[in-house]
Design an enzyme around this catalytic site. Sequence first.
Site, PDB file in Angstrom:
ATOM      1  N   ARG A  19       0.883  -1.178   0.000  1.00  0.00           N
ATOM      2  CA  ARG A  19       0.000   0.000   0.000  1.00  0.00           C
ATOM      3  C   ARG A  19       0.910   1.214   0.000  1.00  0.00           C
ATOM      4  NH1 ARG A  19      -5.395   1.504   3.352  1.00  0.00           N
ATOM      5  NH2 ARG A  19      -6.161   0.138   1.722  1.00  0.00           N
ATOM      6  N   HIS A  77      -7.309   0.899  -6.588  1.00  0.00           N
ATOM      7  CA  HIS A  77      -7.551   0.033  -5.423  1.00  0.00           C
ATOM      8  C   HIS A  77      -8.270  -1.229  -5.915  1.00  0.00           C
ATOM      9  CE1 HIS A  77      -7.817  -1.164  -1.396  1.00  0.00           C
ATOM     10  NE2 HIS A  77      -8.658  -0.276  -0.884  1.00  0.00           N
ATOM     11  N   GLN A 121     -10.211  -3.747  -3.530  1.00  0.00           N
ATOM     12  CA  GLN A 121     -11.518  -3.260  -3.090  1.00  0.00           C
ATOM     13  C   GLN A 121     -12.546  -3.433  -4.207  1.00  0.00           C
ATOM     14  OE1 GLN A 121     -12.381  -1.718   0.119  1.00  0.00           O
ATOM     15  NE2 GLN A 121     -14.373  -2.266  -0.738  1.00  0.00           N
ATOM     16  N   ASP A 175     -17.178   7.634  -1.890  1.00  0.00           N
ATOM     17  CA  ASP A 175     -15.920   7.483  -1.141  1.00  0.00           C
ATOM     18  C   ASP A 175     -15.596   8.854  -0.541  1.00  0.00           C
ATOM     19  OD1 ASP A 175     -13.473   6.584  -0.167  1.00  0.00           O
ATOM     20  OD2 ASP A 175     -12.462   6.568  -2.120  1.00  0.00           O
ATOM     21  N   CYS A 207     -16.409   2.111   0.236  1.00  0.00           N
ATOM     22  CA  CYS A 207     -15.262   1.238   0.535  1.00  0.00           C
ATOM     23  C   CYS A 207     -14.847   1.331   2.000  1.00  0.00           C
ATOM     24  CB  CYS A 207     -14.097   1.578  -0.378  1.00  0.00           C
ATOM     25  SG  CYS A 207     -13.557   3.292  -0.216  1.00  0.00           S
ATOM     26  N   ARG A 214     -13.697  -8.321   1.324  1.00  0.00           N
ATOM     27  CA  ARG A 214     -12.255  -8.089   1.112  1.00  0.00           C
ATOM     28  C   ARG A 214     -11.487  -9.363   1.471  1.00  0.00           C
ATOM     29  NH1 ARG A 214     -10.113  -2.983   1.231  1.00  0.00           N
ATOM     30  NH2 ARG A 214      -8.209  -4.090   0.695  1.00  0.00           N
TER      31      ARG A 214
END
Length: 318
Positions: free
Chosen positions: A116, A143, A146, A238, A278, A306
């Site tokens: 990440r 991402h 996700q 988001d 998310c 996830r």
Amino acid sequence: MTKSATNETGIHLKGRDFIGLVDYTAEEIQYLIDLAVELKRKNREGEVYQPLKGKTLGMIFEKSSTRTRVSFEVGMYQLGGHALFLSKNDLQLGRGETIWDTAQVMSRYLDGIMLRTFAHRTAIDLARGATIPVINGLTDLSHPCQALADYQTIYEKKGRLQGLKLAYIGDGNNMAHSLMIGGSKLGVNVAIATPEGYAPDRTIIETAKEMASQSGSQLSIVTDPKEAIVDADIVYTDVWASMGFEDEQKQREAAFAKFQVNEELVKYAKSDYLFMHCLPAHRGEEVSEGVLEGKHSIIFDQAENRLHAQKAVMASIM
Ligand code: CP
Ligand code: NVA
């Protein structure tokens, strides 16, 4: 057993990186979704499935995380392997050791790396330098873990993906990018509404448009949230200021004021719409408390998936 579990599909992903959904065909993404559903069932029924016994995943974090960290670590444990949490500050990477050297050295100990980070280039460089699979656990650009879990969640809830409409209201960020790419490949009609100046990356739009034309789906990028949300099956938002953009919080609050997903806006979606985020969420900013906690919200199913989606990725590529 599903086709994916027996691998009658002829799809073999061993050794591949998972940097972006753009690198995977629609069939491969659907295979990962089917496998995730299968692994979720096994997990629920207490069936032990440990194809990664004796394997180790290194998890490099240059940004904070709750879901990604916990779901990768637990997922690796459930698959019979082990996960190492590596924060940038504790690695020599934080003192200037190159990505190339880090990738080479880690490849001698580990069986996979999850990263990440900020710049997407770092993930690409790590994957180039490593001789083991590298998984993108979020960059400023994308991402994919996700988005994969999200499309699994939609598939489970709606029983299909093709022909559904997903409206994403908010910042044209990493989440918007991965949803656009994944949706366009899978035949989902994606409508993005962002304020002027916060549109998704132009190259990603071009790529997604090309993919949408191949799958027969529609991709639209607009600046009016109502236009995007009309007849949506899925309403997604988001945060307005992603990690690394905290300094712009105040200025973004002003720019995004009309982009809150609230009771008024969701009236334009289909009556059986699903709300997704998310997470982490900021109640009262990008989404009202009522919508986030309401009966259409599936945010915690998303978060759970996830675990299952990433297990599908790790079991397939490592
Ligand atoms: N959605 C997501 O990636 O959450 P974390 O930042 O908590 O990992
Ligand atoms: N767009 C958000 C996603 C967090 C999971 C961020 O990058 O901070």
